[in-house]
Design a protein around this motif. Structure first.
Motif, PDB file in Angstrom:
ATOM      1  N   PRO A  27       0.827  -1.219   0.000  1.00 61.40           N
ATOM      2  CA  PRO A  27       0.000   0.000   0.000  1.00 61.40           C
ATOM      3  C   PRO A  27       0.858   1.265   0.000  1.00 61.40           C
ATOM      4  O   PRO A  27       1.893   1.348   0.672  1.00 61.40           O
ATOM      5  CB  PRO A  27      -0.815  -0.132   1.290  1.00 61.40           C
ATOM      6  N   GLY A  28       0.407   2.240  -0.753  1.00 64.16           N
ATOM      7  CA  GLY A  28       1.116   3.506  -0.829  1.00 64.16           C
ATOM      8  C   GLY A  28       2.165   3.562  -1.908  1.00 64.16           C
ATOM      9  O   GLY A  28       2.753   4.623  -2.148  1.00 64.16           O
ATOM     10  N   VAL A  29       2.438   2.454  -2.588  1.00 62.63           N
ATOM     11  CA  VAL A  29       3.440   2.410  -3.653  1.00 62.63           C
ATOM     12  C   VAL A  29       2.729   2.156  -4.968  1.00 62.63           C
ATOM     13  O   VAL A  29       1.906   1.247  -5.080  1.00 62.63           O
ATOM     14  CB  VAL A  29       4.482   1.297  -3.401  1.00 62.63           C
ATOM     15  N   ARG A  30       3.035   2.965  -5.952  1.00 66.21           N
ATOM     16  CA  ARG A  30       2.401   2.828  -7.270  1.00 66.21           C
ATOM     17  C   ARG A  30       3.462   2.542  -8.317  1.00 66.21           C
ATOM     18  O   ARG A  30       4.481   3.238  -8.379  1.00 66.21           O
ATOM     19  CB  ARG A  30       1.637   4.105  -7.640  1.00 66.21           C
ATOM     20  N   GLY A  31       3.222   1.524  -9.127  1.00 71.93           N
ATOM     21  CA  GLY A  31       4.146   1.173 -10.194  1.00 71.93           C
ATOM     22  C   GLY A  31       3.681   1.710 -11.536  1.00 71.93           C
ATOM     23  O   GLY A  31       2.505   1.632 -11.866  1.00 71.93           O
ATOM     24  N   GLU A  32       4.606   2.267 -12.304  1.00 70.29           N
ATOM     25  CA  GLU A  32       4.316   2.725 -13.665  1.00 70.29           C
ATOM     26  C   GLU A  32       4.785   1.670 -14.663  1.00 70.29           C
ATOM     27  O   GLU A  32       5.834   1.057 -14.482  1.00 70.29           O
ATOM     28  CB  GLU A  32       5.029   4.040 -13.954  1.00 70.29           C
ATOM     29  N   VAL A  33       4.011   1.470 -15.722  1.00 69.14           N
ATOM     30  CA  VAL A  33       4.338   0.483 -16.741  1.00 69.14           C
ATOM     31  C   VAL A  33       4.938   1.189 -17.958  1.00 69.14           C
ATOM     32  O   VAL A  33       4.380   2.171 -18.446  1.00 69.14           O
ATOM     33  CB  VAL A  33       3.080  -0.319 -17.154  1.00 69.14           C
ATOM     34  N   PHE A  34       6.061   0.689 -18.424  1.00 67.60           N
ATOM     35  CA  PHE A  34       6.724   1.208 -19.622  1.00 67.60           C
ATOM     36  C   PHE A  34       6.844   0.078 -20.638  1.00 67.60           C
ATOM     37  O   PHE A  34       7.160  -1.064 -20.279  1.00 67.60           O
ATOM     38  CB  PHE A  34       8.128   1.738 -19.287  1.00 67.60           C
ATOM     39  N   ASP A  35       6.606   0.405 -21.911  1.00 67.82           N
ATOM     40  CA  ASP A  35       6.794  -0.573 -22.976  1.00 67.82           C
ATOM     41  C   ASP A  35       7.198   0.166 -24.246  1.00 67.82           C
ATOM     42  O   ASP A  35       7.545   1.352 -24.202  1.00 67.82           O
ATOM     43  CB  ASP A  35       5.531  -1.419 -23.188  1.00 67.82           C
ATOM     44  N   ALA A  36       7.151  -0.538 -25.369  1.00 67.87           N
ATOM     45  CA  ALA A  36       7.612   0.056 -26.623  1.00 67.87           C
ATOM     46  C   ALA A  36       6.765   1.241 -27.061  1.00 67.87           C
ATOM     47  O   ALA A  36       7.202   2.060 -27.864  1.00 67.87           O
ATOM     48  CB  ALA A  36       7.627  -1.013 -27.735  1.00 67.87           C
ATOM     49  N   ARG A  37       5.538   1.357 -26.543  1.00 68.80           N
ATOM     50  CA  ARG A  37       4.662   2.460 -26.930  1.00 68.80           C
ATOM     51  C   ARG A  37       4.862   3.698 -26.074  1.00 68.80           C
ATOM     52  O   ARG A  37       4.283   4.738 -26.340  1.00 68.80           O
ATOM     53  CB  ARG A  37       3.215   1.995 -26.819  1.00 68.80           C
ATOM     54  N   THR A  38       5.652   3.600 -25.018  1.00 76.10           N
ATOM     55  CA  THR A  38       5.818   4.711 -24.085  1.00 76.10           C
ATOM     56  C   THR A  38       6.600   5.848 -24.718  1.00 76.10           C
ATOM     57  O   THR A  38       7.573   5.634 -25.450  1.00 76.10           O
ATOM     58  CB  THR A  38       6.529   4.229 -22.810  1.00 76.10           C
ATOM     59  N   ALA A  45      13.137   9.220 -17.617  1.00 79.91           N
ATOM     60  CA  ALA A  45      13.075   9.309 -16.157  1.00 79.91           C
ATOM     61  C   ALA A  45      13.585   8.043 -15.486  1.00 79.91           C
ATOM     62  O   ALA A  45      13.896   8.053 -14.292  1.00 79.91           O
ATOM     63  CB  ALA A  45      11.637   9.583 -15.714  1.00 79.91           C
ATOM     64  N   LEU A  46      13.698   6.931 -16.216  1.00 79.89           N
ATOM     65  CA  LEU A  46      14.188   5.692 -15.625  1.00 79.89           C
ATOM     66  C   LEU A  46      15.668   5.781 -15.262  1.00 79.89           C
ATOM     67  O   LEU A  46      16.112   5.148 -14.304  1.00 79.89           O
ATOM     68  CB  LEU A  46      13.974   4.525 -16.588  1.00 79.89           C
ATOM     69  N   ALA A  47      16.453   6.552 -16.030  1.00 81.43           N
ATOM     70  CA  ALA A  47      17.876   6.756 -15.764  1.00 81.43           C
ATOM     71  C   ALA A  47      18.601   5.427 -15.584  1.00 81.43           C
ATOM     72  O   ALA A  47      19.318   5.210 -14.607  1.00 81.43           O
ATOM     73  CB  ALA A  47      18.058   7.640 -14.526  1.00 81.43           C
ATOM     74  N   LEU A  48      18.436   4.519 -16.530  1.00 82.69           N
ATOM     75  CA  LEU A  48      19.049   3.200 -16.437  1.00 82.69           C
ATOM     76  C   LEU A  48      20.458   3.222 -17.021  1.00 82.69           C
ATOM     77  O   LEU A  48      20.771   4.044 -17.872  1.00 82.69           O
ATOM     78  CB  LEU A  48      18.187   2.188 -17.189  1.00 82.69           C
ATOM     79  N   PRO A  49      21.333   2.285 -16.594  1.00 89.86           N
ATOM     80  CA  PRO A  49      22.689   2.220 -17.153  1.00 89.86           C
ATOM     81  C   PRO A  49      22.657   1.961 -18.652  1.00 89.86           C
ATOM     82  O   PRO A  49      21.832   1.196 -19.148  1.00 89.86           O
ATOM     83  CB  PRO A  49      23.311   1.029 -16.397  1.00 89.86           C
ATOM     84  N   SER A  50      23.576   2.576 -19.363  1.00 93.06           N
ATOM     85  CA  SER A  50      23.565   2.470 -20.816  1.00 93.06           C
ATOM     86  C   SER A  50      23.872   1.054 -21.295  1.00 93.06           C
ATOM     87  O   SER A  50      23.458   0.663 -22.381  1.00 93.06           O
ATOM     88  CB  SER A  50      24.585   3.445 -21.418  1.00 93.06           C
ATOM     89  N   GLU A  51      24.570   0.225 -20.457  1.00 95.57           N
ATOM     90  CA  GLU A  51      24.901  -1.121 -20.919  1.00 95.57           C
ATOM     91  C   GLU A  51      23.667  -2.008 -21.052  1.00 95.57           C
ATOM     92  O   GLU A  51      23.699  -3.045 -21.709  1.00 95.57           O
ATOM     93  CB  GLU A  51      25.908  -1.789 -19.970  1.00 95.57           C
ATOM     94  N   ASP A  52      22.550  -1.605 -20.407  1.00 98.30           N
ATOM     95  CA  ASP A  52      21.318  -2.395 -20.530  1.00 98.30           C
ATOM     96  C   ASP A  52      20.447  -1.942 -21.700  1.00 98.30           C
ATOM     97  O   ASP A  52      19.436  -2.587 -22.004  1.00 98.30           O
ATOM     98  CB  ASP A  52      20.482  -2.281 -19.247  1.00 98.30           C
ATOM     99  N   ALA A  53      20.807  -0.856 -22.357  1.00 97.70           N
ATOM    100  CA  ALA A  53      19.916  -0.257 -23.351  1.00 97.70           C
ATOM    101  C   ALA A  53      19.605  -1.202 -24.503  1.00 97.70           C
ATOM    102  O   ALA A  53      18.447  -1.407 -24.863  1.00 97.70           O
ATOM    103  CB  ALA A  53      20.533   1.043 -23.890  1.00 97.70           C
ATOM    104  N   GLU A  54      20.651  -1.811 -25.096  1.00 94.08           N
ATOM    105  CA  GLU A  54      20.422  -2.665 -26.256  1.00 94.08           C
ATOM    106  C   GLU A  54      19.585  -3.886 -25.897  1.00 94.08           C
ATOM    107  O   GLU A  54      18.708  -4.306 -26.648  1.00 94.08           O
ATOM    108  CB  GLU A  54      21.775  -3.113 -26.832  1.00 94.08           C
ATOM    109  N   THR A  55      19.855  -4.451 -24.718  1.00 90.74           N
ATOM    110  CA  THR A  55      19.076  -5.613 -24.281  1.00 90.74           C
ATOM    111  C   THR A  55      17.616  -5.242 -24.080  1.00 90.74           C
ATOM    112  O   THR A  55      16.703  -5.993 -24.436  1.00 90.74           O
ATOM    113  CB  THR A  55      19.654  -6.172 -22.983  1.00 90.74           C
ATOM    114  N   LEU A  56      17.379  -4.066 -23.517  1.00 91.55           N
ATOM    115  CA  LEU A  56      16.004  -3.644 -23.271  1.00 91.55           C
ATOM    116  C   LEU A  56      15.282  -3.312 -24.575  1.00 91.55           C
ATOM    117  O   LEU A  56      14.087  -3.555 -24.709  1.00 91.55           O
ATOM    118  CB  LEU A  56      16.000  -2.433 -22.340  1.00 91.55           C
ATOM    119  N   HIS A  57      16.021  -2.771 -25.538  1.00 96.39           N
ATOM    120  CA  HIS A  57      15.445  -2.592 -26.877  1.00 96.39           C
ATOM    121  C   HIS A  57      14.902  -3.917 -27.388  1.00 96.39           C
ATOM    122  O   HIS A  57      13.788  -4.004 -27.903  1.00 96.39           O
ATOM    123  CB  HIS A  57      16.512  -2.071 -27.843  1.00 96.39           C
ATOM    124  N   GLU A  58      15.729  -4.953 -27.272  1.00 98.73           N
ATOM    125  CA  GLU A  58      15.318  -6.267 -27.761  1.00 98.73           C
ATOM    126  C   GLU A  58      14.142  -6.811 -26.959  1.00 98.73           C
ATOM    127  O   GLU A  58      13.227  -7.432 -27.499  1.00 98.73           O
ATOM    128  CB  GLU A  58      16.509  -7.240 -27.681  1.00 98.73           C
TER     129      GLU A  58
END
Length: 283
Positions: A27-38, A45-58
């Protein structure tokens, strides 16, 4: 102190379900969903490490989704357990499986552009300072200065779209099946018999005249004919019905807390009365 966490799911539907379950379990925590349409600005705003970018693209290309949430430091483990229970997967493990199946994206350590479309691994978290990520306070200057904080509230909008649920097709083809029937056939046969006789010629018998006697053999033959008859019909018919479905999600709103550090006398002189903190009051 608050921490942020992003969790990867194999499908957007699983991510949306996990975000809904997260609101129930923590309770009190809200999750946001991100996908290819976002939108890409939201994904930054996610500020993720660049080494994960290509994997997340896939991962997004394969239909995956990400749940992103902020949680107080003391509830980080509770949040991680809730996301894992909802089916969050290890993105590094998925990356290894994709590479086995022939994917040749950039490997970890290569130079990869920052992520313009979101994604993350399960149980990845980072800490941020502040009492809920609070920004630096804006201080008013002269007595005529004025500042305001907007009260923002999300509203749920539910639309409809058509989706295919499979196809039904009827196809006819010819099958040959051996059959047999029994029929009784009649045949006629002519036999020639000769038998010895010793008697006088009667008056009715022509003694020395030419005569011809004929007999024709006849026989029945089986005649086969076929008739095509319709014994059954298979047809397609479409019907339509309406149903009411309850759509569940979470919406956010902004609340304002007023902290009045003045003495009681000063507050009364300025027409302010009540408690020192008034959550939800517009200013």
């Amino acid at each position: 102190m608050t921490r942020t966490m992003t969790a990867y799911f194999d499908s957007v539907q699983e991510a949306e379900r996990a975000a809904y379950d997260l609101a129930q379990r923590v309770p009190g925590v809200r999750g946001e969903v991100f996908d290819a349409r976002t939108d890409s600005q939201r994904l930054e705003a996610l500020a993720l490490p660049s080494e994960d970018a290509e994997t997340l693209h896939e991962g997004f290309r394969r239909g995956g989704g990400v749940v992103h949430a902020e949680v107080p430091d003391g509830r980080f483990e509770e949040l991680a357990a809730a996301l894992e229970a909802s089916g969050a997967v290890d993105l590094e493990q998925r990356e290894a499986e994709w590479r086995k199946s022939g994917w040749t994206g950039a490997r970890r350590g290569d130079d990869v552009a920052p992520l313009p479309t979101g994604g993350a691994t399960a149980a990845r978290g980072s800490a941020t300072t502040g009492a809920a990520g609070a920004a630096e306070a804006q201080r008013l200057g002269p007595a005529t200065d004025e500042a305001s904080i907007p009260i923002v509230e999300e509203r749920l909008r539910v639309g409809k779209r058509e989706a295919g649920h499979g196809r039904v097709r009827i196809r006819s083809y010819v099958v040959e099946t051996p059959v047999q029937e029994q029929v009784t056939l009649r045949e006629e046969h002519v036999q020639v018999e000769r038998r010895p006789v010793d008697r006088a010629v009667s008056g009715t018998e022509a003694g020395f005249q030419e005569r011809v006697v004929e007999a024709t053999e006849r026989a029945e033959e089986a005649v086969v004919s076929k008739e095509a008859r319709v014994k059954e019909e298979v047809s397609l018919k479409k019907t339509a019905e309406e149903r009411t479905e309850t759509v569940r999600d979470t919406v956010r709103r902004t609340e304002v807390e007023v902290e009045d550090g003045r003495s009681a006398g000063a507050a009364k002189r300025n027409g302010v009365a009540g408690t020192a903190k008034e959550p939800g009051r517009d200013i």
